[in-house]
Every structure is written in structure tokens, then in C-alpha cells.
Design a protein around this motif. Structure first.
Motif, PDB file in Angstrom:
ATOM      1  N   THR A 132       5.777  -2.989  -2.078  1.00 12.56           N
ATOM      2  CA  THR A 132       5.415  -2.025  -1.050  1.00 12.56           C
ATOM      3  C   THR A 132       4.081  -1.378  -1.405  1.00 12.56           C
ATOM      4  O   THR A 132       3.696  -1.304  -2.576  1.00 12.56           O
ATOM      5  N   GLU A 133       3.379  -0.929  -0.374  1.00  9.41           N
ATOM      6  CA  GLU A 133       2.077  -0.294  -0.618  1.00  9.41           C
ATOM      7  C   GLU A 133       2.231   0.962  -1.466  1.00  9.41           C
ATOM      8  O   GLU A 133       1.363   1.262  -2.299  1.00  9.41           O
ATOM      9  N   ARG A 134       3.320   1.706  -1.268  1.00  8.63           N
ATOM     10  CA  ARG A 134       3.524   2.925  -2.066  1.00  8.63           C
ATOM     11  C   ARG A 134       3.627   2.583  -3.547  1.00  8.63           C
ATOM     12  O   ARG A 134       3.004   3.233  -4.389  1.00  8.63           O
ATOM     13  N   ASP A 135       4.378   1.530  -3.885  1.00 10.62           N
ATOM     14  CA  ASP A 135       4.526   1.136  -5.282  1.00 10.62           C
ATOM     15  C   ASP A 135       3.191   0.636  -5.852  1.00 10.62           C
ATOM     16  O   ASP A 135       2.864   0.899  -7.012  1.00 10.62           O
ATOM     17  N   VAL A 187       0.105   1.466  -4.903  1.00  9.30           N
ATOM     18  CA  VAL A 187      -0.836   2.572  -5.112  1.00  9.30           C
ATOM     19  C   VAL A 187      -0.450   3.394  -6.332  1.00  9.30           C
ATOM     20  O   VAL A 187      -1.299   3.783  -7.140  1.00  9.30           O
ATOM     21  N   SER A 188       0.839   3.659  -6.500  1.00 11.14           N
ATOM     22  CA  SER A 188       1.273   4.490  -7.628  1.00 11.14           C
ATOM     23  C   SER A 188       1.066   3.793  -8.966  1.00 11.14           C
ATOM     24  O   SER A 188       0.844   4.449  -9.975  1.00 11.14           O
ATOM     25  N   ARG A 189       1.120   2.465  -8.988  1.00 10.04           N
ATOM     26  CA  ARG A 189       0.997   1.739 -10.253  1.00 10.04           C
ATOM     27  C   ARG A 189      -0.414   1.224 -10.515  1.00 10.04           C
ATOM     28  O   ARG A 189      -0.907   1.256 -11.639  1.00 10.04           O
ATOM     29  N   GLY A 191      -3.323   1.932  -8.309  1.00 14.48           N
ATOM     30  CA  GLY A 191      -4.394   2.722  -7.737  1.00 14.48           C
ATOM     31  C   GLY A 191      -5.049   2.061  -6.534  1.00 14.48           C
ATOM     32  O   GLY A 191      -4.558   1.067  -5.978  1.00 14.48           O
ATOM     33  N   HIS A 192      -6.203   2.635  -6.134  1.00 14.01           N
ATOM     34  CA  HIS A 192      -6.903   2.146  -4.939  1.00 14.01           C
ATOM     35  C   HIS A 192      -7.364   0.699  -5.081  1.00 14.01           C
ATOM     36  O   HIS A 192      -7.212  -0.088  -4.126  1.00 14.01           O
ATOM     37  N   LEU A 222      -4.527  -1.495  -4.232  1.00 19.76           N
ATOM     38  CA  LEU A 222      -4.192  -1.493  -2.814  1.00 19.76           C
ATOM     39  C   LEU A 222      -5.073  -2.475  -2.042  1.00 19.76           C
ATOM     40  O   LEU A 222      -4.598  -3.216  -1.177  1.00 19.76           O
TER      41      LEU A 222
END
Length: 526
Positions: free
Chosen positions: A204-207, A209-211, A213-214, A217
Motif C-alpha cells: 500500500t502507498e501508506r506502507d 511512504v512510511s518505510r 519515504g517520498h 513512493l
């Protein structure tokens, strides 16, 4: 969700090796490889058949293929010889964009409809490039530049809307393209067990980004067959274009390279003032006879001033050093840089301390850079140098001066060993002309070397030029022996000494292998 544009990519495999062989007149049936820092960066198909691979050391490559023709990297050569390929594509299709030398992209929909379909367009371009430019190429068509590039590597046409399925089984290493450095991200994904683009896309995009970063993504969007980032919808203000006129006309590549640095700084500063960065650069020129020249360069990452200058220089290499029939008939009198596509400037924004340590201002760095460019404009391109630490055994050998604006790259292999090299730290000041010194032991005798190249006695005091008497040695380290090079000279022995006094003084002392050996001060430590 932004729908990817249908793109056609023309890819010339092993282009640096192909261009080097073309420039040197080496036949295509002979193995050839291009080296940087003593390692293979590109090789021909014939060389690969003999076992040569990218990243291989030169000695190993030549042992596997003794008849291998060796070339050095030359980005100007690669760009100059690729211009006929881009021009050949442009004769049939409008909207040509050079991604890098060896890779050109065009929108596929309009041309495919005109020529009777994507398959017919691909076959026509294959013949066009082979006939007009005299080189072999592969063509890929897919949704988005990333998928189309990988399709070109496989000579494939991917169905519309099927980019994600096409990418899914491919290795995650495909994210690390030459125009987008993602080596660290790819290495991390592999260590986490995500070995295919499909496995990475399933997160998922949330995972992500959190792991990751940009940057993670952006790579995740590519793995899903989507555009990396939507274009900036606001049309760039007209004042962001940077025009320049030349009198006398610009007809030499070295002059164009020097001009490109100043122009790139102005262009980048104008975009940054509006919070923008450029990802597609238009280069438009007019010759003294009124001939119009143009080319668009696309980049995966927002262009830096150095990246802009490089692409302007490469383009002038292609224009001014082309064959007689394709070369401009006169020098360039007007040049304009145009931001064809921009992204929000946050793509280039640095952290709280702007990439430096506390107290170091990035704005001050930029002002200093512009000041150095102005000095070059007054005194010439070889008037400003910066130092690069490179390979070598002695402190002076390790420092190489590079003209401001040139690539600050090392020339020695990163894993090379230098027997006799001093341990860290290196002296803060290395004397251009070593000054003589006297090193004595506790009995007042000169410290010399034994036949085994050891000190005859521990140093007790050092006499420096300029008077002041001997200074006691508080501590010392060494000796470090440097053997002479094969068939030559250069052998010496070095020691480090800490001298008493106000203030205390730390020196690097050297005793050379000569008929009348003597001690000299080679460097001073802070």
C-alpha cells in the motif's frame, strides 16, 4: 489517478560502446568496452558473448577477451553521435524527447494513427533509424515512459492498460535506470525480500511512504504502471525562459560548454524563485543564416544546474560536430532554454540545514557558486579549481584539481589499495615545495634509516628552517615505507611528529631515497 501517456521508446543497446567504436572506426564485429574508474560501464554484444560484463574490472575483462578494444567514457561523444538517431526519428514523428544518449521517446498515439497502427509505426522507425543513422535499435511501446523503456529492452508492444501486468514479473533492479539513481532503494527492497516489481507494487502507498519515504513512493507508482508524478498544471511564466545572444556567433563546443554553465545557473535560479524545477528542458537555437535548431531533453529527476549545463553541452556536441551534411551552416547567434515541463520545487528542497551542518547556509553555498561562475566569466574556465581526493600514496598525489563546474569524479578504482599510504587523518596543509628539516635523536645524532628501512633511533628533536632552535618531540608515529615504483623512483619513508612549543606543532616528515638523503617537511596537521 493520472492516466499515463502512450509512449514509444527507441533504444540503441550498449550505446556508449557503439558510439566509441563508431568514433574510432572499430568494426562492429570486434569486441569493445567502455571503462570508467577501471571498470566496465558498457560493452558490445560481441564482448558479452566472450564473458565481459558491466562492473567487471579491466584486467578480468581483458583476460576473458584478450582482443577487447578499450575505450574511456566520453559523454560528449555519446551525445554527438546520438543526434543523427534523434534526427532520424524526428523526420517521421513529432515531439521527440531525448532521455539520454541512446534512448529517445515520442508520444505514440498521433503517429500510430497516421501510419496505420503501432506495429506499422515501430517497423517503419526501425528501418528509418537503420537507414538514416546506420545503427541498430529496439523499439518498445507502452503506457508511460518507464514501461515503454523496459518494453524497448525486450522489443515489445504492451497492450493499452496492461503496463502493470507487464511490469509485475520483472526484477526490482529495473527501477535503477541510468537517469534515476535508485541503487540504495533497490538494494533495500531486495534485502526485504521484494525481488519483483509486482511484489513491490502490491504494498500500500501508506506502507511505502512510511518505510521508504517520498523516493520510494515515486518508484512505487512506476511499479504500478502509473506516471511517476503528475505534471505541473500551471503554465510556466514566460519570463522563466532564458534567452542569450552571441556576437561573434558560437561555433565551438568548448565555448558552448563554458557558456552553458552560466546560462544553466540563471535558468535554474529563475525556476527556483517561482518554487519550480524543470523535468523537460527545451533547447532552441538560431544560426547566423537563420536556421532553426531545437531539441527537448527529458529527465526522470528534476534537473540541477549541472544537469542543465550537461544537456546543453551535449546538444551542442551533436549540432556542431555532426557530419558535414547535418551540421549547421553557420554559428549560433541566439539560444533559448525553455522549461517544457515543471514540477513543484519541493522536489529539490533540502532539509532544515539545507544539506549542510548547522551554521552552514545552503543559500550561501549557492551565492558562492554564482560568484565563482562570474569569476570564470572574467578570467576564463581554468581560473577556478576545487580539490578532489583521489587515489595515491602520498598526500600531494591524492589531491586533484578540477575546474569549477566540471564533474568532481574520482579516477581511481574505489577498491584500489595503495601500499604505504598514511593512515587517517591526512595533513591539513600539504606544502607545494617541501622545506628541509633536521631530525635528531637523544644524543644529538641525525636520525637515519637502517638497511631494513627502520629508524636508527627514536626522534628526540626537530630543527625547522627559520631559526628558533630545536623543538623537542612530544610524540611520534611511523615509519611508513613507500617503495619505489617499478622501473622508476619515488621511494621514501614518512613519520609523524608532535613538537613542543607555543603552539604545539604536528608535522609530516619525509626522508627520500636519494644519494644524499635528507628530511623534509611535507605537511602540517591542524
Amino acid at each position: 489517478m493520472t492516466t499515463p501517456v502512450r509512449m514509444l521508446v527507441v533504444w540503441c543497446p550498449d550505446w556508449p560502446a557503439v558510439a566509441a567504436a563508431l568514433a574510432a572506426g572499430v568494426p562492429a564485429h570486434l569486441p569493445a568496452a567502455v571503462f570508467a574508474a577501471n571498470r566496465v560501464v558498457a560493452c558490445s554484444a560481441v564482448a558479452r558473448t566472450a564473458g565481459v560484463r558491466r562492473g567487471m574490472r579491466r584486467r578480468e575483462a581483458q583476460s576473458r577477451c584478450p582482443e577487447l578494444t578499450v575505450f574511456a567514457t566520453d559523454e560528449g561523444r555519446d551525445a554527438r553521435l546520438f543526434e543523427p538517431v534523434a534526427a532520424a526519428v524526428e523526420e517521421l514523428v513529432v515531439g521527440v524527447e531525448v532521455v539520454r544518449p541512446g534512448l529517445v521517446a515520442v508520444p505514440a498515439d498521433g503517429a500510430a494513427g497516421y501510419f496505420g497502427g503501432e506495429q506499422a509505426l515501430a517497423e517503419l522507425l526501425l528501418d528509418q533509424v537503420s537507414t538514416r543513422a546506420g545503427v541498430e535499435c529496439q523499439i518498445g511501446i507502452a503506457d508511460g515512459l518507464f514501461a515503454a523503456t523496459l518494453a524497448a529492452h525486450r522489443s515489445a508492444i504492451v497492450d493499452r492498460g496492461a503496463a502493470k501486468e507487464f511490469l509485475a514479473p520483472l526484477g526490482v533492479h529495473e527501477l535503477d535506470q541510468p537517469d534515476a539513481d535508485r541503487a540504495e532503494l533497490v538494494d533495500l527492497l531486495r534485502r526485504l525480500g521484494l525481488r519483483t516489481l509486482g511484489a513491490f507494487a502490491a504494498l500500500t502507498e501508506r506502507d511505502v511512504v512510511s518505510r521508504f519515504g517520498h523516493p520510494g513512493l515515486l518508484a512505487h507508482r512506476l511499479a504500478n504502471g502509473r506516471v511517476e508524478r503528475p505534471p505541473h498544471r500551471r503554465r510556466p511564466p514566460p519570463e522563466l525562459s532564458v534567452p542569450e545572444e552571441f556576437d561573434p556567433p558560437l561555433d565551438r563546443v568548448d565555448a558552448a560548454a563554458f557558456m552553458a554553465r552560466t546560462l544553466a545557473e540563471r535558468f535554474h535560479a529563475g525556476l527556483a524563485a517561482h518554487g519550480l524545477a524543470c523535468t523537460r528542458l527545451g533547447i532552441y537555437a538560431t544560426t547566423e543564416h537563420g536556421q532553426e535548431l531545437s531539441r527537448v531533453w527529458r529527465c526522470a529527476e528534476p534537473l540541477t544546474p549541472q544537469g542543465i549545463a550537461d544537456r546543453v553541452r551535449w546538444q551542442f556536441e551533436g549540432w556542431l560536430r555532426a557530419d558535414e551534411r547535418d551540421r549547421p551552416t553557420a554559428g549560433v547567434v541566439r539560444l533559448r532554454l525553455e522549461p517544457e515541463e515543471t514540477v513543484e520545487g519541493r522536489s529539490l528542497q533540502l532539509g532544515l540545514w539545507r544539506g549542510g551542518s548547522p551554521g552552514m547556509s545552503g543559500e550561501q553555498d549557492e551565492k558562492a557558486g554564482r560568484a565563482l561562475v562570474r569569476v570564470q566569466g572574467l578570467l576564463g574556465p581554468d581560473s577556478v579549481f576545487t580539490a578532489v581526493l583521489d587515489g595515491g600514496r602520498g598526500p600531494a598525489e591524492r589531491v586533484r584539481l578540477v575546474p569549477w563546474g566540471d564533474q568532481r569524479a574520482t579516477t581511481s578504482p574505489p577498491d584500489a589499495t595503495w601500499p604505504g599510504r598514511l593512515p587517517e587523518p591526512s595533513p591539513a596543509t600539504v606544502l607545494a615545495t617541501p622545506t628541509p628539516a633536521k631530525v635528531r635523536d637523544a644524543s644529538g645524532e641525525e636520525v637515519a634509516l637502517t638497511p631494513r628501512r627502520r629508524l636508527t633511533a627514536p626522534p628526540a628533536e626537530v630543527v625547522l628552517p627559520g631559526g628558533g632552535g630545536p623543538r623537542p618531540v612530544l610524540d611520534w608515529a611511523g615509519p611508513w615505507r613507500v617503495e619505489p615504483r617499478w622501473g622508476g623512483t619515488g621511494g621514501c619513508t614518512r613519520i609523524q611528529v608532535l613538537l613542543a612549543g607555543e603552539p604545539e606543532l604536528a608535522l609530516l616528515l619525509t626522508r627520500t631515497d636519494e644519494e644524499s638523503p635528507k628530511w623534509t617537511v611535507e605537511g602540517v596537521y591542524d
